[in-house]
Write a protein that holds these residues in place. Sequence first.
Motif, short mmCIF file in Angstrom:
data_model
loop_
_atom_site.label_atom_id
_atom_site.label_comp_id
_atom_site.label_asym_id
_atom_site.label_seq_id
_atom_site.Cartn_x
_atom_site.Cartn_y
_atom_site.Cartn_z
N PHE A 1 37.24 -0.95 18.99
CA PHE A 1 38.03 -1.48 20.09
C PHE A 1 38.31 -2.97 19.88
CE2 PHE A 1 36.47 2.15 22.75
CZ PHE A 1 37.70 2.57 23.22
N ASP A 2 37.72 -3.53 18.83
CA ASP A 2 37.82 -4.96 18.56
C ASP A 2 39.21 -5.30 18.02
OD1 ASP A 2 37.34 -7.62 17.90
OD2 ASP A 2 35.35 -7.21 17.08
N PRO A 3 39.88 -6.31 18.56
CA PRO A 3 41.22 -6.65 18.07
C PRO A 3 41.24 -7.48 16.79
CG PRO A 3 40.63 -8.11 19.87
CD PRO A 3 39.51 -7.11 19.75
N GLU A 4 40.10 -8.09 16.42
CA GLU A 4 40.14 -9.01 15.29
C GLU A 4 38.82 -9.00 14.52
OE1 GLU A 4 42.10 -12.77 15.91
OE2 GLU A 4 40.46 -13.85 14.93
N GLY A 5 38.92 -9.07 13.20
CA GLY A 5 37.73 -9.15 12.38
C GLY A 5 37.99 -8.74 10.95
N ALA A 6 37.10 -9.17 10.06
CA ALA A 6 37.22 -8.86 8.63
C ALA A 6 36.69 -7.47 8.35
CB ALA A 6 36.46 -9.90 7.81
N LEU A 7 37.46 -6.68 7.63
CA LEU A 7 37.08 -5.31 7.32
C LEU A 7 36.64 -5.17 5.88
CD1 LEU A 7 36.79 -2.48 8.36
CD2 LEU A 7 39.26 -2.14 8.12
N PHE A 8 37.52 -5.47 4.92
CA PHE A 8 37.19 -5.35 3.50
C PHE A 8 37.54 -6.62 2.74
CE2 PHE A 8 38.38 -1.03 4.70
CZ PHE A 8 37.22 -0.37 4.36
N TYR A 9 36.79 -6.84 1.70
CA TYR A 9 37.09 -7.95 0.79
C TYR A 9 36.64 -7.55 -0.60
CZ TYR A 9 36.32 -12.41 -1.62
OH TYR A 9 36.30 -13.42 -2.54
N ALA B 1 35.62 0.95 25.92
CA ALA B 1 35.79 -0.50 25.79
C ALA B 1 34.83 -1.22 26.73
CB ALA B 1 37.23 -0.88 26.09
N GLY B 2 34.26 -2.32 26.27
CA GLY B 2 33.32 -3.11 27.06
C GLY B 2 32.37 -3.85 26.15
N SER B 3 31.40 -4.52 26.74
CA SER B 3 30.38 -5.24 25.97
C SER B 3 29.02 -4.66 26.31
CB SER B 3 30.41 -6.73 26.31
OG SER B 3 31.66 -7.31 25.95
N PHE B 4 28.30 -4.18 25.29
CA PHE B 4 27.03 -3.51 25.50
C PHE B 4 25.87 -4.41 25.11
CE2 PHE B 4 23.57 -0.71 23.93
CZ PHE B 4 23.24 -0.14 25.15
N PHE B 5 24.89 -4.52 26.00
CA PHE B 5 23.68 -5.29 25.78
C PHE B 5 22.52 -4.31 25.71
CE2 PHE B 5 26.76 -8.02 27.69
CZ PHE B 5 26.56 -9.28 27.13
N ALA B 6 21.80 -4.31 24.60
CA ALA B 6 20.75 -3.32 24.36
C ALA B 6 19.40 -3.74 24.91
CB ALA B 6 20.63 -3.06 22.86
N GLY B 7 19.31 -4.92 25.53
CA GLY B 7 18.04 -5.40 26.05
C GLY B 7 17.24 -6.18 25.03
N ASN B 8 17.91 -6.63 23.96
CA ASN B 8 17.21 -7.35 22.88
C ASN B 8 17.80 -8.72 22.55
OD1 ASN B 8 15.30 -5.16 22.03
ND2 ASN B 8 17.22 -4.10 21.62
N GLY B 9 18.90 -9.10 23.19
CA GLY B 9 19.52 -10.35 22.83
C GLY B 9 20.65 -10.72 23.78
N LEU B 10 21.27 -11.87 23.52
CA LEU B 10 22.28 -12.41 24.41
C LEU B 10 23.39 -13.09 23.61
CD1 LEU B 10 20.77 -15.64 26.08
CD2 LEU B 10 20.12 -14.73 23.86
N SER C 1 26.94 -5.59 21.35
CA SER C 1 28.22 -5.06 20.87
C SER C 1 29.33 -5.66 21.72
CB SER C 1 28.24 -3.54 20.99
OG SER C 1 27.22 -2.96 20.18
N SER C 2 30.20 -6.47 21.11
CA SER C 2 31.16 -7.25 21.86
C SER C 2 32.25 -6.42 22.52
CB SER C 2 31.82 -8.29 20.94
OG SER C 2 30.86 -9.17 20.41
N HIS C 3 32.64 -5.30 21.89
CA HIS C 3 33.82 -4.59 22.35
C HIS C 3 33.62 -3.11 22.62
CE1 HIS C 3 36.55 -8.01 21.65
NE2 HIS C 3 35.75 -8.30 20.63
N SER C 4 32.39 -2.61 22.52
CA SER C 4 32.20 -1.17 22.72
C SER C 4 30.89 -0.87 23.42
CB SER C 4 32.24 -0.43 21.38
OG SER C 4 31.22 -0.89 20.51
N CYS C 5 30.93 0.14 24.28
CA CYS C 5 29.74 0.60 25.00
C CYS C 5 29.58 2.10 24.77
CB CYS C 5 29.89 0.35 26.50
SG CYS C 5 29.97 -1.38 26.99
N PRO C 6 28.35 2.58 24.72
CA PRO C 6 28.15 4.03 24.61
C PRO C 6 28.55 4.74 25.88
CG PRO C 6 26.05 2.92 24.95
CD PRO C 6 27.08 1.84 24.76
N VAL C 7 29.04 5.95 25.75
CA VAL C 7 29.42 6.77 26.90
C VAL C 7 28.39 7.88 27.07
CG1 VAL C 7 31.17 8.31 27.86
CG2 VAL C 7 31.86 6.28 26.57
#
Length: 401
Positions: free
Chosen positions: A72-80, A217-226, A395-401
């Motif tokens: 769901f992320d609009p931007e980022g490096a995939l391959f190099y 779509a959303g931001s998921f926090f696993a309870g381990n960081g911020l 996870s900045s752009h995805s949440c589990p369903v």
Amino acid sequence: MGLTRVVLGILALVTLCDPSGRLVVDAETEKIDGGGLINLGNRERTWTPYMRLSSPLSEIQSITSYFSFRTFDPEGALFYGDTNNGEDWFVLFLRDGVPEMQIGKGDVLVSVAGGHKLNDGLWHKLELQSQGKFVVLKVNDHRELAMGLHSNEPDTQKEGFIRLALGGILVSEKKLLLPLNPLLDGCVKGGHWLNLSTPWDGTPAKTAMPCFPNIKAGSFFAGNGLAIFNTSDLLGVDPKEERIIITVNTSSTTLNGTILSLQSLQSQSTVLSVAEDTDSGMMILKVHKFDSTESTPINEKFDKDFISFDVIVKKTSVAFETKHVSSESHLGLTVEGDYSSILAEWNEGMLLAFGGVPDGADSGSDYLEGCLDSIFVQGQKIDLDQAFFKDASVSSHSCPV
């Protein structure tokens, strides 16, 4: 160096290399199956890709790589990938959800973008192939992009190494034609990388997150960081409005922990925080006086229909307003006091954290567990990938369903 060999390196990590171009891998690494299910978000540092591989050019027989990709992320490096000790390089990434490719060869840069947006949360098959002087990208078996580069330099190098990486770039980001945020919250599976079957080297994250079977779509926090922002990097206080508005939208009924906190860099104290405790069924707003250790905790019962809240800071008050599914109006409370110092320090720089309370530049406490649908600060939507620190468990752009 010919374009074919440049494209063979479709993946990249920030690594050290010996003079021959061979990858020198850090001691703390783990072996990763390149054909398995891979979460690209499992990395701690911005430009450090998730996994990498090096191989002699003499072993390369295929000029095609393919894999399935979901985000769901609009931007980022995939391959190099690169050859010739990084002098000739290729990168594939997303910008505004659209695939973009760049090739660098000496002082020559070529870039092309276009096609359908890929950040729809669905699995897409991507295939990259070198066809003479052109690089061709296919999406779901349809030709999407083609990019060519002609050079008068003789193709004389037949030896050396090809360096591959996933989720970042090896050359300096200053070489890119346009700036890019390389962090990518996405998953890859079924990868076939040229004709190489060697396990990849990856740097283990403190908390490795899986690729969830189903996402939204959303931001998921696993309870381990911020995630932590400096407010000087965000929209400032409007001189006319003289207020700060932070909006959080969530459809989750299982949040637990600190949703957000604001910390003064001058007094080294947390001036306000919003936390949700499912055990006690309470929504807790804590507002701290800026010049003392005194605080005024305000408790409000947790409502399962709760879908959003606003924190509004003015010179003389802090308001907490919630919106519920069953009501179009906002329900809330206001804490009166002198909060002008927060408005004054916001533009200079404070620590605004989502998912916990910062204890240092890269740590915190009372971590949030749950999904936030969206976050707005001063009316601007927040991308957690833009934070100056983000734990790999977020996870900045995805949440589990």
